[in-house]
Design a protein around this motif. Sequence first.
Motif, PDB file in Angstrom:
ATOM      1  N   LEU A  46      -7.811   1.107   7.026  1.00 28.21           N
ATOM      2  CA  LEU A  46      -7.602   0.142   5.953  1.00 28.21           C
ATOM      3  C   LEU A  46      -7.365  -1.250   6.529  1.00 28.21           C
ATOM      4  CD1 LEU A  46      -7.285  -0.595   2.994  1.00 28.21           C
ATOM      5  CD2 LEU A  46      -4.871   0.104   3.143  1.00 28.21           C
TER       6      LEU A  46
ATOM      7  N   VAL B 220       0.830  -1.200   0.000  1.00 25.90           N
ATOM      8  CA  VAL B 220       0.000   0.000   0.000  1.00 25.90           C
ATOM      9  C   VAL B 220       0.872   1.259   0.000  1.00 25.90           C
ATOM     10  CG1 VAL B 220      -1.746   1.297   1.295  1.00 25.90           C
ATOM     11  CG2 VAL B 220      -1.811  -1.216   1.279  1.00 25.90           C
TER      12      VAL B 220
ATOM     13  N   ASP C 273      -9.594   2.693  -3.234  1.00 26.68           N
ATOM     14  CA  ASP C 273      -9.514   1.398  -3.903  1.00 26.68           C
ATOM     15  C   ASP C 273      -9.194   1.663  -5.366  1.00 26.68           C
ATOM     16  OD1 ASP C 273     -10.074  -0.984  -5.307  1.00 26.68           O
ATOM     17  OD2 ASP C 273     -11.581  -1.608  -3.843  1.00 26.68           O
TER      18      ASP C 273
ATOM     19  N   TYR D   9      -4.918  -0.856  -2.982  1.00 26.95           N
ATOM     20  CA  TYR D   9      -5.321   0.227  -2.092  1.00 26.95           C
ATOM     21  C   TYR D   9      -4.196   1.243  -1.914  1.00 26.95           C
ATOM     22  CZ  TYR D   9      -9.048  -3.024  -0.827  1.00 26.95           C
ATOM     23  OH  TYR D   9     -10.122  -3.895  -0.872  1.00 26.95           O
TER      24      TYR D   9
END
Length: 279
Positions: free
Chosen positions: A210, A42, A75, A64
């Motif tokens: 998240l 991420v 997203d 993400y």
Amino acid sequence: MNSRFRLAAADMDGTLLNQERKITKRTQEVIKQVIEQGVYFVPATGRAVNALPVELRSIKGVRYGIFSNGGTVYDLQEERTVYTNHFDPKRALELIRQLRPFDLMISVSQGGQSYGERIPMEHLDYYELDENTREIVRGSRKIVENIEDHIRENRDTIEKMTLIFRTMEERARVWDWLRQFEDIQYSSSLPKNIEISKRGCNKGTGLLHLAEILGVEKDEIIVFGDADNDREMFEQAGCSVAMANGLEEMKAMADYVTASNREDGVAKAMEKLILGKAV
């Protein structure tokens, strides 16, 4: 999967990106290997969604991202926002009016895009920025005539505000001035900048939201960073990795210090700590 980590979050500027603001082929390959091991990779950045490098967008499995210092979790696969923590436009306008007397340039992130005003953007040399900061500013802002007019016309919430200064003395003056406001928090990611968010909005809170969505526990998170705006992210992870080029205080609070962003430091740390390779 051999690694205890299920989520790896990495800052971009000064961390994942090298001195040319690129992600090297080696780092791209290691990211792919980490994803193949079942780890969510991420990006966690002060940038808005629009400024995500193409090298990351093109890697299958980078789904993400944490953007605008935790203001937005996005997203990338479904092109939708999954979490926000933004300024009300009215509050942003109040702050901008109060900041106008200072010697600074104001930009805002809104709807996944950063906006800067035409006159200061056309006179960027006035701020005497280093090459890296200048190119980041120039490459990420969409130009509008007036920030306040833009906010009034669009009426969308504000992810964060960024201030750029000509001198460190003026930056220090504004840093101290901002202490009076209890509804904001602020940090810095580059020389001569201050990034202002709503109180409780930072990379750490974005990361936790998240992780909750993905069902990942704190001790299964590893993070990488170099600057003040990575502080809360370090606090919320099971393992924190600072770059050799990072601030001394970030290296002091990290669990591990890796090589610099010029030397594929993130890739080297992921090879050792996630993939279990001898580096």
